[in-house]
Structures are given as structure tokens and as C-alpha cells.
Design a protein around this motif. Structure first.
Motif, PDB file in Angstrom:
ATOM      1  N   PRO A  16      -6.560   6.884   6.586  1.00 17.15           N
ATOM      2  CA  PRO A  16      -5.578   5.808   6.770  1.00 17.15           C
ATOM      3  C   PRO A  16      -4.188   6.315   7.149  1.00 17.15           C
ATOM      4  O   PRO A  16      -3.483   5.666   7.926  1.00 17.15           O
ATOM      5  N   ALA A  17      -3.760   7.489   6.645  1.00 10.95           N
ATOM      6  CA  ALA A  17      -2.405   7.972   6.969  1.00 10.95           C
ATOM      7  C   ALA A  17      -2.319   8.450   8.421  1.00 10.95           C
ATOM      8  O   ALA A  17      -1.398   8.068   9.155  1.00 10.95           O
ATOM      9  N   GLY A  18      -3.283   9.266   8.857  1.00 12.13           N
ATOM     10  CA  GLY A  18      -3.248   9.790  10.232  1.00 12.13           C
ATOM     11  C   GLY A  18      -3.337   8.674  11.259  1.00 12.13           C
ATOM     12  O   GLY A  18      -2.585   8.640  12.251  1.00 12.13           O
ATOM     13  N   VAL A  35      -7.824  14.487  15.628  1.00 12.81           N
ATOM     14  CA  VAL A  35      -9.064  15.237  15.407  1.00 12.81           C
ATOM     15  C   VAL A  35      -9.625  14.847  14.043  1.00 12.81           C
ATOM     16  O   VAL A  35      -8.898  14.894  13.036  1.00 12.81           O
ATOM     17  N   GLU A  36     -10.898  14.457  14.021  1.00  7.66           N
ATOM     18  CA  GLU A  36     -11.504  13.990  12.763  1.00  7.66           C
ATOM     19  C   GLU A  36     -12.911  14.568  12.647  1.00  7.66           C
ATOM     20  O   GLU A  36     -13.694  14.492  13.595  1.00  7.66           O
ATOM     21  N   MET A  37     -13.224  15.136  11.488  1.00  3.67           N
ATOM     22  CA  MET A  37     -14.553  15.752  11.365  1.00  3.67           C
ATOM     23  C   MET A  37     -15.683  14.736  11.181  1.00  3.67           C
ATOM     24  O   MET A  37     -16.832  15.028  11.481  1.00  3.67           O
ATOM     25  N   GLY A  50     -15.260   2.538  -3.483  1.00  5.09           N
ATOM     26  CA  GLY A  50     -14.890   2.059  -4.816  1.00  5.09           C
ATOM     27  C   GLY A  50     -13.400   1.886  -5.019  1.00  5.09           C
ATOM     28  O   GLY A  50     -12.969   1.280  -5.993  1.00  5.09           O
ATOM     29  N   ARG A  51     -12.563   2.454  -4.122  1.00  3.05           N
ATOM     30  CA  ARG A  51     -11.114   2.339  -4.328  1.00  3.05           C
ATOM     31  C   ARG A  51     -10.637   0.986  -3.837  1.00  3.05           C
ATOM     32  O   ARG A  51     -10.916   0.599  -2.703  1.00  3.05           O
ATOM     33  N   ASP A  52      -9.930   0.282  -4.669  1.00  6.87           N
ATOM     34  CA  ASP A  52      -9.258  -0.946  -4.226  1.00  6.87           C
ATOM     35  C   ASP A  52      -7.780  -0.638  -4.275  1.00  6.87           C
ATOM     36  O   ASP A  52      -7.259  -0.238  -5.319  1.00  6.87           O
ATOM     37  N   ILE A  53      -7.119  -0.783  -3.154  1.00  5.54           N
ATOM     38  CA  ILE A  53      -5.761  -0.258  -3.012  1.00  5.54           C
ATOM     39  C   ILE A  53      -4.735  -1.354  -3.269  1.00  5.54           C
ATOM     40  O   ILE A  53      -4.716  -2.374  -2.567  1.00  5.54           O
ATOM     41  N   ALA A  54      -3.880  -1.119  -4.274  1.00  3.76           N
ATOM     42  CA  ALA A  54      -2.774  -2.047  -4.538  1.00  3.76           C
ATOM     43  C   ALA A  54      -1.662  -1.731  -3.547  1.00  3.76           C
ATOM     44  O   ALA A  54      -1.257  -0.578  -3.407  1.00  3.76           O
ATOM     45  N   LEU A  55      -1.221  -2.752  -2.845  1.00  7.91           N
ATOM     46  CA  LEU A  55      -0.234  -2.553  -1.772  1.00  7.91           C
ATOM     47  C   LEU A  55       1.084  -3.245  -2.116  1.00  7.91           C
ATOM     48  O   LEU A  55       1.085  -4.388  -2.578  1.00  7.91           O
ATOM     49  N   GLY A 289       0.782  11.647   4.490  1.00  7.28           N
ATOM     50  CA  GLY A 289      -0.276  11.127   3.621  1.00  7.28           C
ATOM     51  C   GLY A 289      -0.487  12.035   2.416  1.00  7.28           C
ATOM     52  O   GLY A 289       0.428  12.715   1.940  1.00  7.28           O
ATOM     53  N   ASP A 290      -1.746  12.063   1.940  1.00  9.74           N
ATOM     54  CA  ASP A 290      -2.061  12.858   0.756  1.00  9.74           C
ATOM     55  C   ASP A 290      -1.840  14.348   0.994  1.00  9.74           C
ATOM     56  O   ASP A 290      -1.686  15.102   0.028  1.00  9.74           O
ATOM     57  N   ALA A 291      -1.853  14.797   2.229  1.00 11.52           N
ATOM     58  CA  ALA A 291      -1.605  16.218   2.512  1.00 11.52           C
ATOM     59  C   ALA A 291      -0.188  16.607   2.077  1.00 11.52           C
ATOM     60  O   ALA A 291       0.066  17.744   1.687  1.00 11.52           O
ATOM     61  N   GLY A 302      -0.240   6.058  -3.717  1.00 16.02           N
ATOM     62  CA  GLY A 302      -0.713   7.031  -2.717  1.00 16.02           C
ATOM     63  C   GLY A 302      -0.618   6.551  -1.274  1.00 16.02           C
ATOM     64  O   GLY A 302       0.127   7.110  -0.463  1.00 16.02           O
ATOM     65  N   TYR A 303      -1.367   5.505  -0.940  1.00 17.06           N
ATOM     66  CA  TYR A 303      -1.346   5.042   0.459  1.00 17.06           C
ATOM     67  C   TYR A 303      -0.009   4.389   0.790  1.00 17.06           C
ATOM     68  O   TYR A 303       0.469   4.470   1.927  1.00 17.06           O
ATOM     69  N   ASN A 304       0.603   3.747  -0.198  1.00 22.76           N
ATOM     70  CA  ASN A 304       1.928   3.156   0.056  1.00 22.76           C
ATOM     71  C   ASN A 304       2.899   4.238   0.526  1.00 22.76           C
ATOM     72  O   ASN A 304       3.669   4.032   1.474  1.00 22.76           O
TER      73      ASN A 304
HETATM   74  C1  FAD Z   1      -9.403   6.006  -7.421  1.00 26.22           C
HETATM   75  C2  FAD Z   1      -8.237   5.911  -6.478  1.00 26.22           C
HETATM   76  C3  FAD Z   1      -7.475   4.750  -6.466  1.00 26.22           C
HETATM   77  C4  FAD Z   1      -6.377   4.653  -5.599  1.00 26.22           C
HETATM   78  N1  FAD Z   1      -5.626   3.533  -5.657  1.00 26.22           N
HETATM   79  C5  FAD Z   1      -4.536   3.428  -4.849  1.00 26.22           C
HETATM   80  C6  FAD Z   1      -3.712   2.262  -4.883  1.00 26.22           C
HETATM   81  O1  FAD Z   1      -3.958   1.326  -5.652  1.00 26.22           O
HETATM   82  N2  FAD Z   1      -2.631   2.201  -4.043  1.00 26.22           N
HETATM   83  C7  FAD Z   1      -2.326   3.217  -3.168  1.00 26.22           C
HETATM   84  O2  FAD Z   1      -1.340   3.109  -2.426  1.00 26.22           O
HETATM   85  N3  FAD Z   1      -3.094   4.331  -3.117  1.00 26.22           N
HETATM   86  C8  FAD Z   1      -4.184   4.467  -3.932  1.00 26.22           C
HETATM   87  N4  FAD Z   1      -4.969   5.593  -3.856  1.00 26.22           N
HETATM   88  C9  FAD Z   1      -4.605   6.671  -2.913  1.00 26.22           C
HETATM   89  C10 FAD Z   1      -5.151   6.447  -1.494  1.00 26.22           C
HETATM   90  O3  FAD Z   1      -6.535   6.201  -1.526  1.00 26.22           O
HETATM   91  C11 FAD Z   1      -4.828   7.695  -0.663  1.00 26.22           C
HETATM   92  O4  FAD Z   1      -3.438   7.960  -0.743  1.00 26.22           O
HETATM   93  C12 FAD Z   1      -5.189   7.559   0.817  1.00 26.22           C
HETATM   94  O5  FAD Z   1      -6.528   7.204   0.975  1.00 26.22           O
HETATM   95  C13 FAD Z   1      -4.962   8.906   1.512  1.00 26.22           C
HETATM   96  O6  FAD Z   1      -5.137   8.780   2.890  1.00 26.22           O
HETATM   97  P1  FAD Z   1      -5.029  10.058   3.845  1.00 26.22           P
HETATM   98  O7  FAD Z   1      -5.238   9.560   5.226  1.00 26.22           O
HETATM   99  O8  FAD Z   1      -3.781  10.828   3.548  1.00 26.22           O
HETATM  100  O9  FAD Z   1      -6.202  11.032   3.396  1.00 26.22           O
HETATM  101  P2  FAD Z   1      -7.848  10.854   3.388  1.00 26.22           P
HETATM  102  O10 FAD Z   1      -8.158   9.422   3.169  1.00 26.22           O
HETATM  103  O11 FAD Z   1      -8.261  11.850   2.405  1.00 26.22           O
HETATM  104  O12 FAD Z   1      -8.241  11.226   4.867  1.00 26.22           O
HETATM  105  C14 FAD Z   1      -8.220  12.564   5.342  1.00 26.22           C
HETATM  106  C15 FAD Z   1      -9.082  12.636   6.613  1.00 26.22           C
HETATM  107  O13 FAD Z   1      -8.986  13.956   7.180  1.00 26.22           O
HETATM  108  C16 FAD Z   1     -10.271  14.365   7.622  1.00 26.22           C
HETATM  109  N5  FAD Z   1     -10.274  15.858   7.631  1.00 26.22           N
HETATM  110  C17 FAD Z   1     -10.093  16.691   6.581  1.00 26.22           C
HETATM  111  N6  FAD Z   1     -10.117  17.976   6.977  1.00 26.22           N
HETATM  112  C18 FAD Z   1     -10.338  17.971   8.316  1.00 26.22           C
HETATM  113  C19 FAD Z   1     -10.484  19.003   9.298  1.00 26.22           C
HETATM  114  N7  FAD Z   1     -10.384  20.306   8.990  1.00 26.22           N
HETATM  115  N8  FAD Z   1     -10.712  18.651  10.578  1.00 26.22           N
HETATM  116  C20 FAD Z   1     -10.809  17.321  10.923  1.00 26.22           C
HETATM  117  N9  FAD Z   1     -10.670  16.297  10.031  1.00 26.22           N
HETATM  118  C21 FAD Z   1     -10.437  16.621   8.736  1.00 26.22           C
HETATM  119  C22 FAD Z   1     -11.220  13.758   6.592  1.00 26.22           C
HETATM  120  O14 FAD Z   1     -12.538  13.643   7.101  1.00 26.22           O
HETATM  121  C23 FAD Z   1     -10.560  12.387   6.344  1.00 26.22           C
HETATM  122  O15 FAD Z   1     -11.031  11.391   7.220  1.00 26.22           O
HETATM  123  C24 FAD Z   1      -6.065   5.735  -4.736  1.00 26.22           C
HETATM  124  C25 FAD Z   1      -6.848   6.891  -4.737  1.00 26.22           C
HETATM  125  C26 FAD Z   1      -7.916   6.986  -5.615  1.00 26.22           C
HETATM  126  C27 FAD Z   1      -8.747   8.256  -5.630  1.00 26.22           C
END
Ligand code: FAD
Length: 398
Positions: A16-18, A35-37, A50-55, A289-291, A302-304
Motif C-alpha cells: 500500500p505505501a509504494g 518492482v514487486e516480487m 486479517g488486518r482491518d485498518i483504522a484510518l 511506509g513500514d520500511a 502504520g498505514y496512516n
Molecule cells: C495486525 C496489524 C494491524 C494493523 N492495523 C493497522 C491500523 O489499524 N491502521 C494502520 O494505519 N496500520 C495498521 N497496520 C499497519 C499496516 O498494515 C502497514 O503499515 C502497511 O500494510 C505497510 O505497508 P507497506 O507498503 O509499507 O509494506 P508491506 O505491506 O509490507 O508491502 C511491502 C511490499 O514489498 C514487497 N517486497 C519486499 N521485498 C521485496 C523485494 N526484494 N523485491 C520486490 N518486492 C519486495 C512485498 O512483496 C510487499 O508487497 C497493522 C498491521 C498489522 C500487522
């Protein structure tokens, strides 16, 4: 022969962040590779996790502006109008309603797989984006003139700016030598969805019991997202309970307020590890994002933060484009880093302190928890500040 391709920006990770970052740059002239694996079919139809994201309101507005909101079915959007925090058997509950939040609700709640799907839907036909799916990034390096990203199939991408959005365990962050502090909470969160006999009245409740934390978040209809945090040693047993026994246990811990509860999804366990990168940028390289920051989910940021950080970085890129300067220049990246860290640091450390206070079973901690709820209840400025953090992610001036 090795294929070589040139882009202005290479984003690693179509989570979602990228994807949100790419979408935020839809009006720019930057040529972007993501680039996505995972394969493209999985991005188009992400599995439930299973994650429901509060926004927050800020995120809802950003998702609306990006066209993502329109792709989320109305009957999958829950609304949080009230929130309650309960400490064990203490009679004091901290109660928030939307009064003073600028809207008639505190926030929304949407399943994560639908957020991922909506982000893919708005990016898939974007003219300045090339999606390279089903292939992993194997190496990344940057210097003052360019970035170089190598893929598992031998393709080499050269670019002015590399952005890593590859999760809290970012391999790219490590390859670029950026250290990250991590905090293993020694706990597992189990998330699932449950239907119940009685209405939740759009109220989110967080109950801090002494051996586990239980959060019930209102989804559409008589359905709630259930978030159970418990010591890692007890998680296996909770996962192995029959669906009926698990549901009865949750219902009883919740004091039977929702009547009979029924498990309507799988249970998904997530080990709880918070991660904060020591820096968010280096030469021609940025983390989003989470990185950049992987939050404990208890404060639902997190996603916010992923969305607000993507917008901050996009603002810098658009500024550079408008001023005909280098989008990968250090000054712009540093401005992004400073602005995002101002928002992230208090939330990251505040969340970790809250988790520590509410998982400590010692008597002083129990008393302190009760005191914290009383302070929160009786001091309107404290309550107002918490309420603001629940509903908005601030964006500081550039
Ligand atoms: C139980 C739980 C509940 C949550 N509840 C909330 C909430 O209520 N509100 C909120 O704001 N946030 C919440 N979050 C956090 C939120 O889910 C994350 O912040 C968000 O999903 C992170 O998105 P991202 O794109 O940074 O990372 P990810 O979703 O981890 O995506 C990373 C992507 O990178 C790809 N990737 C990784 N390495 C490589 C590589 N070497 N080459 C190519 N592709 C690669 C992966 O395949 C993946 O698609 C929750 C998290 C959890 C675990």
C-alpha cells in the motif's frame, strides 16, 4: 545479454505505501518503475490477511484524492464513532467521542486487502508507471550521479532516485547500510473477524486485561475486527482452540456486551516487532511506509504514517520538478526526512511507552495505568490531544 532500463524513480515494493506514492505522483512527468516480487494477479486480487485498518480523517481524505476510496465497496467500510479504553477491572474507562474532532465520527475501518486492491486499481493504468511484477530486487547501489537496481532476472534499472517500500524487514534498507532499531515485544497479535448478536454501536473498545489485550473494532453491520495481543508462549494455544471455544473466550473477556460471538474468518497471527530506521534517506535513496517505520498496531498508525510520508516525499519530488532541479538531490530528501521524522518519532516512542505500561503486570504499573486513565478522563487538554492523534496525522510545513 543483460537488459538495462532507465527510469526517473524506482520504487521497490508494491504494498500500500509504494503504490500510494506512485499514485501521488500521477500528475508529474516522472517515469516510475515499481518492482514487486509478487505476481500481478496477486496484486489485483490480494488475499485476506486479517488486518482491518483504522484510518484517520487525513488518510480517508488522501485516499479519496488518490481515487482509492471509490474502489472500496461501501458495505466494507466501518465507522468508528466512539472509542473506549478499559483497564482490567478498574471502574475508570477513558472515553472518546467525535465531539471536537471536526467530523461526526472518529475514523474509518477497512480490510487491508481492499486497501491493497484499491491502490493497485488506481496505479495499474497510470501512464507514467511501469509495473515489474514477479521479480525480486537482488542488489541496490547509489552514487551522487545515479541509482542502480538489479533484479533477479538480470535486468538492471538505472534511476535518479530509489525508494524502498519493501516492508518493516526491508532487505533494501539493509543493502544500503541504513541501520534500524527494532523492539521485539515478545508478544503475538492474533487478528480475526467476528459476527455478534448485539450491535457494536460504532464503538471501538480496547480492554487491557493483565495477561492479554483485547481490541474490538466496529466493522460494517454486526461484525467486528478482533485484535488479541498475548505473550508469544500463549499464542499457539489460542490459535489451536476450536473456533467455538475461541469465540466464547473472546465474548466472555468482553463481558458478553455483544451477545453471542461467532468467528467468521481465519485467525491470523503476527509477531509484534516495532522497527525504526535510524535515517530515512541517503544518497539518491529514500525509505517510505513500514520500511521507514514499522509501528506496533495498538495505536493503528502504520498505514496512516505510510500514506502521510508518501505525500511528504511526493511534495519534494514535485517541488524539484517544478524548479527544474534534481529530484534525487540531497537537500529535498533531507527535507522529506526531517518533516516525516517530526511526525513519526513522537508516535513511535509514545506507542512503545504505552505498550510497555499496559503490558506490565507489576502493581506500580497497574496503579499508573489507572492514574493515566483518570488523567485522560479529567483533563480535557490531554484528552483533546489524544483525540487529535487518533483522528489526524499532522503534516508539518515543508
Ligand atoms: C495486525 C496489524 C494491524 C494493523 N492495523 C493497522 C491500523 O489499524 N491502521 C494502520 O494505519 N496500520 C495498521 N497496520 C499497519 C499496516 O498494515 C502497514 O503499515 C502497511 O500494510 C505497510 O505497508 P507497506 O507498503 O509499507 O509494506 P508491506 O505491506 O509490507 O508491502 C511491502 C511490499 O514489498 C514487497 N517486497 C519486499 N521485498 C521485496 C523485494 N526484494 N523485491 C520486490 N518486492 C519486495 C512485498 O512483496 C510487499 O508487497 C497493522 C498491521 C498489522 C500487522
Amino acid at each position: 545479454m543483460t537488459a538495462s532500463r532507465q527510469f526517473d524513480i524506482v520504487i521497490i515494493g508494491a504494498g500500500p505505501a509504494g503504490l500510494s506514492l506512485a499514485r501521488t505522483l500521477s500528475g508529474s512527468s516522472q517515469q516510475i518503475a515499481i518492482v514487486e516480487m509478487q505476481d500481478e494477479a496477486t496484486l489485483a486480487n490480494p488475499p485476506e490477511d486479517g488486518r482491518d485498518i483504522a484510518l484517520t480523517h487525513t488518510s480517508e481524505k488522501l485516499m479519496n484524492d488518490l481515487g482509492m476510496w471509490a474502489h472500496i465497496p461501501e458495505e466494507q467500510i466501518g465507522t468508528i464513532k466512539d472509542a473506549k479504553v478499559v483497564n482490567g477491572k478498574s471502574p475508570f474507562a477513558l472515553h472518546f467521542d467525535s465531539t471536537g474532532s471536526g467530523a461526526d465520527y472518529l475514523g474509518r475501518i477497512v480490510p487491508n486487502h481492499l486497501i491493497r486492491q484499491s491502490a493497485y486499481e488506481v496505479v495499474k493504468d497510470q501512464a507514467n508507471v511501469t509495473l515489474l511484477c514477479g521479480v525480486e530486487v537482488t542488489s541496490v547501489e547509489t552514487n551522487t550521479t545515479q541509482g542502480r537496481v538489479e533484479l533477479a532476472d538480470g535486468t538492471v534499472l538505472t534511476t535518479a532516485l530509489v525508494v524502498a517500500a519493501d516492508s518493516r524487514f526491508s532487505g533494501t534498507r539493509r543493502k544500503m547500510g541504513i541501520p534500524a532499531g527494532s523492539l521485539d515485544f515478545g508478544r503475538v497479535v492474533i487478528v480475526c473477524e467476528m459476527e455478534h448478536e448485539l450491535p457494536h454501536n460504532d464503538t471501538a473498545t480496547e480492554c487491557f486485561h493483565f495477561d492479554q489485550t483485547l481490541a474490538i473494532l466496529p466493522m460494517y453491520g454486526n461484525k467486528s475486527s478482533v485484535v488479541v495481543t498475548l505473550p508469544s508462549a500463549n499464542a499457539d494455544a489460542a490459535m489451536k482452540m476450536s473456533a467455538g471455544a475461541f469465540a466464547d473466550d473472546i465474548s466472555q473477556r468482553f463481558g458478553g456486551i455483544l451477545g453471542k460471538m461467532t468467528l467468521v474468518s481465519k485467525r491470523y497471527p503476527y509477531p509484534l516487532v516495532g522497527v525504526l530506521a535510524k535515517q530515512f534517506v541517503t544518497t539518491r535513496f529514500a525509505l517510505v511506509g513500514d520500511a521507514a517505520v514499522g509501528m506496533h498496531p495498538v495505536t493503528a498508525h502504520g498505514y496512516n504514517l505510510g500514506l502521510s510520508g508518501a505525500k511528504l516525499l511526493a511534495d519534494q519530488i514535485v517541488d524539484a520538478e517544478r524548479n527544474l532541479t534534481d529530484i534525487g538531490a540531497e537537500a529535498g530528501l533531507k527535507r522529506y526526512e526531517a518533516a516525516h521524522r517530526r511526525v513519526v518519532l513522537p508516535l513511535y516512542h509514545g506507542t512503545n511507552a504505552l505498550v510497555k505500561l499496559y503490558t506490565d503486570t507489576s502493581m506500580p504499573a497497574r496503579i499508573l495505568r489507572d492514574a493515566a486513565l483518570r488523567v485522560g478522563s479529567f483533563l480535557p487538554p490531554v484528552k483533546k490531544r489524544i483525540l487529535h492523534q487518533l483522528t489526524h496525522i499532522e503534516r508539518h510545513a515543508r
